[in-house]
Design a protein around this motif. Structure first.
Motif, short mmCIF file in Angstrom:
data_model
loop_
_atom_site.label_atom_id
_atom_site.label_comp_id
_atom_site.label_asym_id
_atom_site.label_seq_id
_atom_site.Cartn_x
_atom_site.Cartn_y
_atom_site.Cartn_z
N VAL A 29 -6.09 8.94 -11.66
CA VAL A 29 -5.88 8.57 -10.26
C VAL A 29 -5.35 9.76 -9.48
CG1 VAL A 29 -4.57 7.07 -8.72
CG2 VAL A 29 -5.51 6.16 -10.83
N LYS A 30 -4.44 10.50 -10.08
CA LYS A 30 -3.87 11.67 -9.41
C LYS A 30 -4.94 12.75 -9.24
CE LYS A 30 -0.32 14.15 -7.98
NZ LYS A 30 1.07 14.06 -8.27
N GLN A 31 -5.80 12.93 -10.24
CA GLN A 31 -6.88 13.90 -10.13
C GLN A 31 -7.86 13.50 -9.03
OE1 GLN A 31 -8.49 14.16 -14.07
NE2 GLN A 31 -6.77 15.39 -14.84
N LYS A 73 5.65 14.65 -1.47
CA LYS A 73 5.93 14.63 -2.92
C LYS A 73 7.42 14.57 -3.19
CE LYS A 73 1.66 16.99 -3.79
NZ LYS A 73 0.98 18.22 -3.84
N THR A 74 8.20 15.28 -2.40
CA THR A 74 9.66 15.24 -2.55
C THR A 74 10.18 13.86 -2.16
OG1 THR A 74 9.74 17.58 -1.97
CG2 THR A 74 11.80 16.36 -1.88
N LEU A 75 9.67 13.32 -1.06
CA LEU A 75 10.11 12.00 -0.61
C LEU A 75 9.73 10.92 -1.61
CD1 LEU A 75 11.38 10.47 1.79
CD2 LEU A 75 9.09 10.27 2.74
N ALA A 76 8.52 10.99 -2.16
CA ALA A 76 8.08 10.00 -3.14
C ALA A 76 8.87 10.11 -4.44
CB ALA A 76 6.59 10.16 -3.42
N ARG A 124 0.83 -1.21 0.00
CA ARG A 124 0.00 0.00 0.00
C ARG A 124 0.87 1.25 0.00
NH1 ARG A 124 -3.08 -0.04 4.90
NH2 ARG A 124 -4.28 -1.73 4.00
N PHE A 125 1.94 1.21 0.79
CA PHE A 125 2.84 2.36 0.87
C PHE A 125 3.54 2.60 -0.47
CE2 PHE A 125 6.71 4.62 2.18
CZ PHE A 125 6.15 5.61 2.95
N SER A 126 3.97 1.53 -1.13
CA SER A 126 4.60 1.70 -2.44
C SER A 126 3.59 2.20 -3.47
CB SER A 126 5.26 0.41 -2.90
OG SER A 126 4.30 -0.58 -3.15
N TRP A 127 2.33 1.79 -3.33
CA TRP A 127 1.30 2.27 -4.24
C TRP A 127 1.01 3.75 -4.02
CZ3 TRP A 127 -4.35 2.90 -3.82
CH2 TRP A 127 -4.97 2.98 -5.06
N ILE A 128 1.05 4.19 -2.77
CA ILE A 128 0.87 5.62 -2.48
C ILE A 128 1.97 6.42 -3.19
CG2 ILE A 128 0.95 7.38 -0.67
CD1 ILE A 128 -0.17 5.27 1.26
N GLY A 129 3.20 5.95 -3.10
CA GLY A 129 4.31 6.63 -3.77
C GLY A 129 4.12 6.68 -5.27
N HIS A 130 3.63 5.58 -5.83
CA HIS A 130 3.37 5.55 -7.27
C HIS A 130 2.30 6.56 -7.65
CE1 HIS A 130 2.85 3.93 -11.29
NE2 HIS A 130 1.56 3.79 -11.05
N MET A 131 1.24 6.66 -6.85
CA MET A 131 0.17 7.62 -7.14
C MET A 131 0.68 9.05 -7.05
SD MET A 131 -3.34 6.04 -5.51
CE MET A 131 -3.29 7.24 -4.26
#
Length: 135
Positions: free
Chosen positions: A63-65, A109-112, A47-54
């Motif tokens: 998805v971003k919108q 956003k910077t961390l991702a 889930r955490f990696s998916w959050i980063g992808h989004m």
């Protein structure tokens, strides 16, 4: 629900190892013997990696919108609804990693954007969870 998932996983592992009632093995010994980690931790990492992808997706992606629209707090609440939304779940996940993170801040956003650091944070979820007593 995490506990139910882990119980289901441990029952599978015990059946695979043919461990039944008179013989008892602790959960930690079971995980050590099978070299597995609890499914709840795997789900948190995914889930955490998916959050980063989004977060890394371009702004034109649907998805971003949807994520940006969900973060828009100016909407009027309609009815009681589900208390735990997907956005709240993501926020809770980020809080587990670092108390200062939330989806609306620029630090996320910077961390991702730094994938290696994001992956290290995701792997750190298993360390935090094992310290909490999941293993």
């Amino acid at each position: 629900i995490e506990n139910e998932i882990d119980v289901f996983h441990r029952n599978f592992l015990r059946n695979i190892l043919n461990i039944h009632y008179p013989y008892i093995i602790s959960n930690n010994d079971l995980y050590m013997r099978t070299k597995e980690i609890p499914w709840s931790i795997v789900i948190k990492q995914k889930r955490f990696s998916w959050i980063g992808h989004m977060i890394r997706l371009p702004d034109e992606a649907p998805v971003k919108q949807a994520l940006e629209e969900g973060l828009n707090k100016n909407r009027r609440k309609v009815g009681l609804g589900n208390k735990l939304t997907l956005i709240k779940m993501f926020e809770n996940q980020l809080q587990e990693v670092d108390n200062n993170l939330n989806l609306s801040c620029d630090a996320v956003k910077t961390l991702a954007g730094n994938r290696e650091l994001w992956r290290k944070k995701a792997k750190g979820l298993s360390v935090v969870s094992t310290q909490d007593g999941a293993l």
